[in-house]
Design an enzyme around this catalytic site. Structure first.
Site, mmCIF file in Angstrom:
data_model
loop_
_atom_site.group_PDB
_atom_site.id
_atom_site.type_symbol
_atom_site.label_atom_id
_atom_site.label_comp_id
_atom_site.label_asym_id
_atom_site.label_seq_id
_atom_site.Cartn_x
_atom_site.Cartn_y
_atom_site.Cartn_z
ATOM 1 N N ARG A 15 -26.935 -0.245 -1.677
ATOM 2 C CA ARG A 15 -25.544 0.201 -1.786
ATOM 3 C C ARG A 15 -24.703 -0.318 -0.618
ATOM 4 O O ARG A 15 -23.817 0.357 -0.109
ATOM 5 C CB ARG A 15 -25.449 1.722 -1.873
ATOM 6 C CG ARG A 15 -26.175 2.316 -3.061
ATOM 7 C CD ARG A 15 -25.589 1.849 -4.380
ATOM 8 N NE ARG A 15 -26.400 2.313 -5.499
ATOM 9 C CZ ARG A 15 -27.381 1.612 -6.053
ATOM 10 N NH1 ARG A 15 -27.672 0.406 -5.596
ATOM 11 N NH2 ARG A 15 -28.090 2.084 -7.050
ATOM 12 N N SER A 61 -22.779 8.956 -9.164
ATOM 13 C CA SER A 61 -23.653 9.436 -8.081
ATOM 14 C C SER A 61 -22.845 9.598 -6.805
ATOM 15 O O SER A 61 -22.300 8.624 -6.279
ATOM 16 C CB SER A 61 -24.801 8.450 -7.857
ATOM 17 O OG SER A 61 -25.585 8.325 -9.019
ATOM 18 N N GLU A 99 -22.228 8.048 -1.228
ATOM 19 C CA GLU A 99 -22.045 6.708 -1.782
ATOM 20 C C GLU A 99 -20.559 6.461 -2.030
ATOM 21 O O GLU A 99 -20.090 5.331 -1.992
ATOM 22 C CB GLU A 99 -22.831 6.595 -3.094
ATOM 23 C CG GLU A 99 -22.808 5.233 -3.736
ATOM 24 C CD GLU A 99 -23.723 5.148 -4.942
ATOM 25 O OE1 GLU A 99 -23.374 4.434 -5.890
ATOM 26 O OE2 GLU A 99 -24.788 5.800 -4.946
#
Length: 345
Positions: A162, A232, A328
């Site tokens: 990520r 998420s 995130e």
């Protein structure tokens, strides 16, 4: 190029009420540069957005939000692969579906990931055993000050979990205008996660993988068009093999995913679920009842509601497992992005 109303609600999948001083939709590189340069001359904050699928507005934005809508899809046949040149403003899921319809598989594990193609390399999006970096041939970046376009190879993008160079060196004053994807002609299914394990690797088709991924995501994840969310909210944490072994001693059922680096990836959703937080509510925000990794806007939530909920979730997980989750989602304040971990401290 068009100027929009000041509301940011249509431009963030959390569907939060927030406003910007100016919202501009740029349809080509020249418009991107002109809009950015205007903000520089006015000395006002600037924020580049695709579809707002990974941002949390915690307050009104005091400057200009530029929506990247550079379109275009080019397909070039090579000896052993297909090379795709994709405009940054193309919708990611529509791209996945279009390539499948054209008989060009390889993206199906990444179906239904919200956002635009230009956002994919920033986060190095990934799902069900596949990450963007595995398919990336290059990323084209424009220097907004002078209009010069630079092509970065996949290696130069410095992809991580990520993470990428676009969160660091090319974060300010640059914009992604296109991505290059390489899809091998010899298709190899990736069936290592979830219901995909039930498919027969000898007979499975790309369409079956696509359908299975779509089914899993739709059964677990709320549709942002119905319930505001950013997918998420937290990253799946990476821990040392020693820490993973200690956790497994105390929690034998804990899902563990060994990485090439020697670290072990944990399932953040599972950690949150063990803290019995599904359905937990804070103001107008809540932990989703089916997927604990997703925080939702259930009733006119504010950015502060989401932050307070995320803080509670993070602290509960740390108290139980001694593992600190990292967001995130990008946190956007009045003058731009802020450090999400520090905001939750």
């Amino acid at each position: 190029m068009s100027r929009q109303k000041n509301s940011l609600k249509p431009w963030n999948t959390f569907s939060l009420e927030a406003a910007a001083a100016v919202i501009t939709v740029a349809e080509n590189a020249e418009q991107l540069c002109q809009s950015w340069q205007l903000s520089q001359r006015k000395k006002e904050p600037t924020l580049l957005l695709g579809e707002g699928s990974n941002v949390l507005f915690i307050e009104n934005f005091s400057g200009q939000v530029i929506i990247n809508r550079l379109k275009g899809i080019e397909i070039q046949e090579q000896n052993d692969a297909w090379l795709l040149h994709i405009g940054a403003g193309e919708n990611w899921h529509q791209l996945v579906e279009m390539m499948l319809d054209k008989g060009l598989p390889g993206l199906e594990n990444l179906a239904l990931i919200p956002g635009c193609a230009g956002s994919a390399p920033i986060q190095n999006i990934g799902a069900y055993g596949v990450e963007f970096e595995q398919l990336c041939a290059y990323v084209d970046v424009i220097n907004l000050a002078n209009g010069h376009i630079l092509r970065l190879t996949a290696a130069q993008c410095q992809f991580g979990y990520r993470d990428s160079i676009f969160k660091h060196q090319y974060r300010d004053g640059f914009a992604i205008v296109a991505v290059g994807l390489l899809l091998p002609k010899v298709w190899k299914p990736v069936l290592s996660y979830g219901d995909l394990r039930d498919l027969d690797p000898k007979t499975v088709t790309p369409r079956q993988v696509f359908d299975s991924v779509c089914h899993m995501r739709r059964s677990k994840l709320p549709d942002p068009k119905v319930t505001g969310n950013a997918g998420s909210f937290f990253k799946n944490p990476l821990v040392s093999s020693k820490v993973a072994a200690e956790l497994q001693q105390h929690y034998p059922a804990i899902p563990l995913y060994p990485q090439v680096s020697g670290e072990v990836k944990l399932a953040a959703g599972w950690l949150i679920d063990q803290c019995e937080l599904k359905g937990f509510r804070q103001g107008g925000a809540a932990v989703h009842e089916k997927q604990a990794l997703v925080l939702i806007n259930c009733e006119d939530a504010t950015g502060k509601d989401i932050i307070e909920l995320a803080r509670i979730v993070r602290q509960r997980v740390a108290s139980k497992f001694n593992v600190w989750l990292e967001p995130e989602v990008r946190f956007i304040a009045s003058s731009g992005e802020i450090n999400a971990v520090e905001a939750l401290a």
